[in-house]
Write an enzyme that holds these catalytic residues in place. Structure first.
Site, PDB file in Angstrom:
ATOM      1  N   TYR A  53      10.362  10.012  -4.592  1.00  0.00           N
ATOM      2  CA  TYR A  53       9.270  10.199  -3.622  1.00  0.00           C
ATOM      3  C   TYR A  53       8.184   9.131  -3.803  1.00  0.00           C
ATOM      4  O   TYR A  53       7.642   8.614  -2.834  1.00  0.00           O
ATOM      5  CB  TYR A  53       8.671  11.602  -3.776  1.00  0.00           C
ATOM      6  CG  TYR A  53       7.683  11.917  -2.675  1.00  0.00           C
ATOM      7  CD1 TYR A  53       8.119  12.356  -1.426  1.00  0.00           C
ATOM      8  CD2 TYR A  53       6.318  11.748  -2.873  1.00  0.00           C
ATOM      9  CE1 TYR A  53       7.224  12.619  -0.407  1.00  0.00           C
ATOM     10  CE2 TYR A  53       5.405  12.008  -1.865  1.00  0.00           C
ATOM     11  CZ  TYR A  53       5.862  12.449  -0.635  1.00  0.00           C
ATOM     12  OH  TYR A  53       4.962  12.691   0.373  1.00  0.00           O
ATOM     13  N   GLY A 108      -0.957  11.276  -2.247  1.00  0.00           N
ATOM     14  CA  GLY A 108      -0.610  12.692  -2.304  1.00  0.00           C
ATOM     15  C   GLY A 108       0.472  12.806  -3.358  1.00  0.00           C
ATOM     16  O   GLY A 108       1.278  11.880  -3.494  1.00  0.00           O
ATOM     17  N   SER A 137      -6.460  12.053  -1.841  1.00  0.00           N
ATOM     18  CA  SER A 137      -5.635  12.500  -0.709  1.00  0.00           C
ATOM     19  C   SER A 137      -5.999  13.922  -0.294  1.00  0.00           C
ATOM     20  O   SER A 137      -6.558  14.695  -1.074  1.00  0.00           O
ATOM     21  CB  SER A 137      -4.160  12.462  -1.134  1.00  0.00           C
ATOM     22  OG  SER A 137      -3.346  13.073  -0.159  1.00  0.00           O
ATOM     23  N   TYR A 161      -5.778  13.827   6.282  1.00  0.00           N
ATOM     24  CA  TYR A 161      -4.681  13.952   7.243  1.00  0.00           C
ATOM     25  C   TYR A 161      -5.199  14.953   8.264  1.00  0.00           C
ATOM     26  O   TYR A 161      -5.399  16.129   7.933  1.00  0.00           O
ATOM     27  CB  TYR A 161      -3.416  14.491   6.564  1.00  0.00           C
ATOM     28  CG  TYR A 161      -2.616  13.435   5.830  1.00  0.00           C
ATOM     29  CD1 TYR A 161      -2.255  12.251   6.457  1.00  0.00           C
ATOM     30  CD2 TYR A 161      -2.196  13.638   4.518  1.00  0.00           C
ATOM     31  CE1 TYR A 161      -1.504  11.285   5.795  1.00  0.00           C
ATOM     32  CE2 TYR A 161      -1.450  12.678   3.849  1.00  0.00           C
ATOM     33  CZ  TYR A 161      -1.107  11.507   4.499  1.00  0.00           C
ATOM     34  OH  TYR A 161      -0.368  10.555   3.838  1.00  0.00           O
ATOM     35  N   THR A 187      -6.244   8.869   7.911  1.00  0.00           N
ATOM     36  CA  THR A 187      -4.943   8.188   7.945  1.00  0.00           C
ATOM     37  C   THR A 187      -4.255   8.453   9.285  1.00  0.00           C
ATOM     38  O   THR A 187      -4.048   9.605   9.674  1.00  0.00           O
ATOM     39  CB  THR A 187      -4.068   8.666   6.771  1.00  0.00           C
ATOM     40  OG1 THR A 187      -4.748   8.342   5.561  1.00  0.00           O
ATOM     41  CG2 THR A 187      -2.708   7.996   6.776  1.00  0.00           C
ATOM     42  N   LYS A 268      -7.435   4.383   8.586  1.00  0.00           N
ATOM     43  CA  LYS A 268      -6.383   3.782   7.748  1.00  0.00           C
ATOM     44  C   LYS A 268      -5.095   3.625   8.544  1.00  0.00           C
ATOM     45  O   LYS A 268      -4.619   4.590   9.171  1.00  0.00           O
ATOM     46  CB  LYS A 268      -6.125   4.688   6.535  1.00  0.00           C
ATOM     47  CG  LYS A 268      -5.037   4.170   5.578  1.00  0.00           C
ATOM     48  CD  LYS A 268      -4.998   4.993   4.298  1.00  0.00           C
ATOM     49  CE  LYS A 268      -4.057   4.418   3.253  1.00  0.00           C
ATOM     50  NZ  LYS A 268      -2.707   4.959   3.309  1.00  0.00           N
ATOM     51  N   HIS A 292       1.034   1.716   4.750  1.00  0.00           N
ATOM     52  CA  HIS A 292       1.383   2.871   3.924  1.00  0.00           C
ATOM     53  C   HIS A 292       2.380   2.479   2.827  1.00  0.00           C
ATOM     54  O   HIS A 292       3.225   3.256   2.413  1.00  0.00           O
ATOM     55  CB  HIS A 292       1.982   3.970   4.811  1.00  0.00           C
ATOM     56  CG  HIS A 292       1.600   5.369   4.399  1.00  0.00           C
ATOM     57  ND1 HIS A 292       0.640   6.104   5.031  1.00  0.00           N
ATOM     58  CD2 HIS A 292       2.077   6.186   3.425  1.00  0.00           C
ATOM     59  CE1 HIS A 292       0.542   7.303   4.473  1.00  0.00           C
ATOM     60  NE2 HIS A 292       1.404   7.381   3.490  1.00  0.00           N
ATOM     61  N   ASP A 322      -4.419  -2.435   1.673  1.00  0.00           N
ATOM     62  CA  ASP A 322      -3.429  -2.148   0.640  1.00  0.00           C
ATOM     63  C   ASP A 322      -2.035  -2.407   1.186  1.00  0.00           C
ATOM     64  O   ASP A 322      -1.864  -2.709   2.356  1.00  0.00           O
ATOM     65  CB  ASP A 322      -3.558  -0.718   0.082  1.00  0.00           C
ATOM     66  CG  ASP A 322      -3.025   0.377   1.010  1.00  0.00           C
ATOM     67  OD1 ASP A 322      -2.129   0.120   1.842  1.00  0.00           O
ATOM     68  OD2 ASP A 322      -3.522   1.515   0.893  1.00  0.00           O
ATOM     69  N   GLY A 324       1.597  -3.374  -1.221  1.00  0.00           N
ATOM     70  CA  GLY A 324       2.337  -4.425  -1.919  1.00  0.00           C
ATOM     71  C   GLY A 324       1.574  -5.124  -3.031  1.00  0.00           C
ATOM     72  O   GLY A 324       2.123  -6.026  -3.668  1.00  0.00           O
ATOM     73  N   ARG A 326       0.524  -5.953  -6.478  1.00  0.00           N
ATOM     74  CA  ARG A 326       1.173  -5.655  -7.763  1.00  0.00           C
ATOM     75  C   ARG A 326       0.542  -6.380  -8.952  1.00  0.00           C
ATOM     76  O   ARG A 326       0.971  -6.165 -10.097  1.00  0.00           O
ATOM     77  CB  ARG A 326       2.665  -6.053  -7.696  1.00  0.00           C
ATOM     78  CG  ARG A 326       3.463  -5.266  -6.663  1.00  0.00           C
ATOM     79  CD  ARG A 326       3.606  -3.821  -7.091  1.00  0.00           C
ATOM     80  NE  ARG A 326       4.247  -3.000  -6.092  1.00  0.00           N
ATOM     81  CZ  ARG A 326       3.606  -2.230  -5.207  1.00  0.00           C
ATOM     82  NH1 ARG A 326       2.294  -2.180  -5.195  1.00  0.00           N
ATOM     83  NH2 ARG A 326       4.272  -1.497  -4.337  1.00  0.00           N
ATOM     84  N   ARG A 346       1.174   2.592  -5.748  1.00  0.00           N
ATOM     85  CA  ARG A 346       2.180   2.857  -6.782  1.00  0.00           C
ATOM     86  C   ARG A 346       1.771   2.374  -8.169  1.00  0.00           C
ATOM     87  O   ARG A 346       2.052   3.069  -9.155  1.00  0.00           O
ATOM     88  CB  ARG A 346       3.521   2.274  -6.352  1.00  0.00           C
ATOM     89  CG  ARG A 346       4.090   2.984  -5.112  1.00  0.00           C
ATOM     90  CD  ARG A 346       5.441   2.414  -4.725  1.00  0.00           C
ATOM     91  NE  ARG A 346       5.970   2.972  -3.487  1.00  0.00           N
ATOM     92  CZ  ARG A 346       5.681   2.510  -2.272  1.00  0.00           C
ATOM     93  NH1 ARG A 346       4.836   1.508  -2.122  1.00  0.00           N
ATOM     94  NH2 ARG A 346       6.235   3.062  -1.202  1.00  0.00           N
TER      95      ARG A 346
HETATM   96  C1  FNR Z   1       0.993   7.312  -0.517  1.00  0.00           C
HETATM   97  N1  FNR Z   1       0.115   6.921   0.484  1.00  0.00           N
HETATM   98  C2  FNR Z   1      -0.712   7.859   1.067  1.00  0.00           C
HETATM   99  N2  FNR Z   1      -1.625   7.481   1.990  1.00  0.00           N
HETATM  100  C3  FNR Z   1      -2.474   8.384   2.521  1.00  0.00           C
HETATM  101  O1  FNR Z   1      -3.291   8.013   3.365  1.00  0.00           O
HETATM  102  N3  FNR Z   1      -2.430   9.691   2.123  1.00  0.00           N
HETATM  103  C4  FNR Z   1      -1.536  10.137   1.210  1.00  0.00           C
HETATM  104  O2  FNR Z   1      -1.528  11.306   0.857  1.00  0.00           O
HETATM  105  C5  FNR Z   1      -0.606   9.205   0.694  1.00  0.00           C
HETATM  106  N4  FNR Z   1       0.355   9.602  -0.174  1.00  0.00           N
HETATM  107  C6  FNR Z   1       1.138   8.691  -0.815  1.00  0.00           C
HETATM  108  C7  FNR Z   1       2.043   9.102  -1.780  1.00  0.00           C
HETATM  109  C8  FNR Z   1       2.768   8.153  -2.504  1.00  0.00           C
HETATM  110  C9  FNR Z   1       3.707   8.631  -3.557  1.00  0.00           C
HETATM  111  C10 FNR Z   1       2.563   6.778  -2.262  1.00  0.00           C
HETATM  112  C11 FNR Z   1       3.279   5.742  -3.075  1.00  0.00           C
HETATM  113  C12 FNR Z   1       1.708   6.369  -1.284  1.00  0.00           C
HETATM  114  C13 FNR Z   1      -0.028   5.503   0.827  1.00  0.00           C
HETATM  115  C14 FNR Z   1      -1.074   4.812  -0.050  1.00  0.00           C
HETATM  116  O3  FNR Z   1      -2.367   5.263   0.254  1.00  0.00           O
HETATM  117  C15 FNR Z   1      -1.066   3.293   0.127  1.00  0.00           C
HETATM  118  O4  FNR Z   1      -1.196   2.976   1.489  1.00  0.00           O
HETATM  119  C16 FNR Z   1       0.195   2.637  -0.443  1.00  0.00           C
HETATM  120  O5  FNR Z   1       0.652   3.267  -1.608  1.00  0.00           O
HETATM  121  C17 FNR Z   1      -0.101   1.173  -0.750  1.00  0.00           C
HETATM  122  O6  FNR Z   1       1.026   0.517  -1.097  1.00  0.00           O
HETATM  123  P1  FNR Z   1       1.501   0.251  -2.604  1.00  0.00           P
HETATM  124  O7  FNR Z   1       0.313  -0.233  -3.401  1.00  0.00           O
HETATM  125  O8  FNR Z   1       2.065   1.525  -3.109  1.00  0.00           O
HETATM  126  O9  FNR Z   1       2.521  -0.822  -2.375  1.00  0.00           O
END
Ligand code: FNR
Length: 396
Positions: A53, A108, A137, A161, A187, A268, A292, A322, A324, A326, A346
């Site tokens: 996930y 989340g 979140s 959300y 979002t 977002k 996302h 955001d 990518g 790293r 991540r």
């Molecule tokens: C997210 N992201 C996300 N975005 C949001 O607005 N509400 C949320 O609840 C979540 N939940 C969520 C869960 C998981 C497991 C991930 C990996 C991501 C998206 C997050 O805010 C963000 O846009 C991305 O994670 C950015 O990309 P990188 O840094 O993971 O590549």
């Protein structure tokens, strides 16, 4: 934050010397020093469904890969004899002075990534320790009020959300205001879940199993919609949540959203300049360029490639970015392309999985140290210098 508080977090590059001095004393870093090593350790630490996930994305994950690959096509042109002995990475965001432009994107299930199941609180505490804001979140293990109480002097933001139940949306926003959040991140790209094959293979959808719904199940409006309390009939609560989670908003809903709060509203998921202009005309306070992390639409375009046009269309509005990021070098490149603040998702989730609150702090300090030292070596002492003509060049 006060100038004094901001000052406490300065000199990010000093983390490198700190680690070397510990090594001299015979203590090598317990936590990974590269993103690849961090991801490998996180995969080993998390249950398979949760790893799927968190690490996975939409479709064949082309967009997710493109997000990171896009950074490789840019390089910083070194400048010499600048004397960049001190760098200033501080930024002003929605009236708050922050020590750095880095922030933690809303994740989340971050709650579940901690060994003790309270990752939201660990993230909030890491925000307090680093001055790096958390965007919490809607989907948390611990209620937003408790999360906000751990921010210390670092401002925090609430990600919404928008539920189909408008009264519930209002309640969530008003609770966030009362809890002390400093802005609402709405979002827009997740009113329906993207196609995620990795998760389908393992049945990985934590919310449907009742996880991370506390902000709903503890909400008076949500509870008033249920025949029985969620504690008595959790399944009915999950079904109610599944029924109201999605709200296919349109531009016509923006005035209503705007009317909910005086807090800054940040949209977002905006990647098209025309959408940015409409958002600006609709009175929002910030633009958040993101796809996302490639989890929603596998359309193939990297978020970074869309950032310059978004920045131009945003005009005076701050642009959060955001998807990518790293490394510290990635942070610098996004800033040079015009982002006001840069988020990671991540990377800090993996840090939490591997090392708890300390793991997040380590990931954030490493990103900031690398960014700071890159700016030192390449002769860009300020963010303004980074954004000057000619700092960044395409590598191919
Ligand atoms: C997210 N992201 C996300 N975005 C949001 O607005 N509400 C949320 O609840 C979540 N939940 C969520 C869960 C998981 C497991 C991930 C990996 C991501 C998206 C997050 O805010 C963000 O846009 C991305 O994670 C950015 O990309 P990188 O840094 O993971 O590549």
């Amino acid at each position: 934050m006060t100038d004094e508080a901001v000052g406490e977090f300065r000199n990010f590059g000093a983390y490198q010397l700190e680690l070397h001095l510990e090594a001299l004393g015979g203590v090598l870093p317990r936590l990974p020093m590269t993103f690849a090593a961090l991801a490998a350790r996180a995969e080993a630490a998390l249950p398979a469904e949760l790893w799927s996930y968190v690490a996975g994305g939409a479709g064949d994950e082309l967009t997710q890969r493109a997000n990171s690959a896009a950074f490789e096509r840019w390089g910083l042109v070194p400048r010499m004899l600048v004397g960049a002995a001190e760098r200033d990475l501080s930024v002003e965001l929605f009236g708050h002075r922050l020590p750095s432009p880095l922030f933690m994107a809303p994740v989340g299930v971050i709650g579940l990534c901690a060994q003790d199941g309270h990752g939201d609180l660990a993230t909030a505490r890491a925000a307090a320790r680093t001055g790096v804001p958390m965007v919490a979140s809607t989907l948390t293990v611990d209620p937003m009020e408790q999360v906000a109480s751990e921010f210390g002097g670092t401002p925090g933001f609430f990600q919404l959300y928008v539920p189909a139940d408008r009264k519930l949306a209002e309640s969530l926003v008003h609770r966030a205001e009362a809890a002390g959040f400093r802005g609402i991140v709405v979002t827009l790209d997740t009113w329906v879940l993207g196609w995620r094959p990795r998760d389908l293979v393992l049945g990985a959808f934590p919310q449907l199993r009742g996880h991370c719904l506390t902000n709903y199940t503890g909400d008076p409006v949500f509870r008033s919609r249920l025949a029985k309390a969620p504690e008595e009939d959790p399944r009915a609560a999950v079904l109610e949540w599944a029924g109201i989670f999605a709200n296919p908003l349109t531009w016509d809903d923006l005035p209503w959203l705007r009317s909910l709060t005086d807090l800054p509203i940040i949209l977002k998921g905006l990647c098209h300049p025309e959408d940015v202009r409409r958002a600006r005309d609709g009175g929002v306070d910030g633009i958040y360029c993101s796809n996302h992390g490639g989890r929603q639409a596998n359309g193939g375009l990297a978020a970074l490639d869309l950032l310059p046009e978004v920045v131009e269309a945003a005009g005076e509005l701050p642009v959060l970015f955001d998807s990518g990021v790293r490394s510290g070098a990635d942070v610098v490149k996004a800033l040079a392309l015009g982002a006001t603040a840069v988020g990671v998702g991540r990377p800090y989730a993996y840090g939490l999985a591997v090392g708890g609150e300390d793991g997040i702090v380590h990931v954030l300090r490493s990103l900031l140290a690398e960014a700071d030292l890159l700016m030192a070596v390449d002769g860009y002492p300020t963010l303004a210098a980074l954004r000057a003509e000619g700092a960044l060049r395409r590598t191919g």
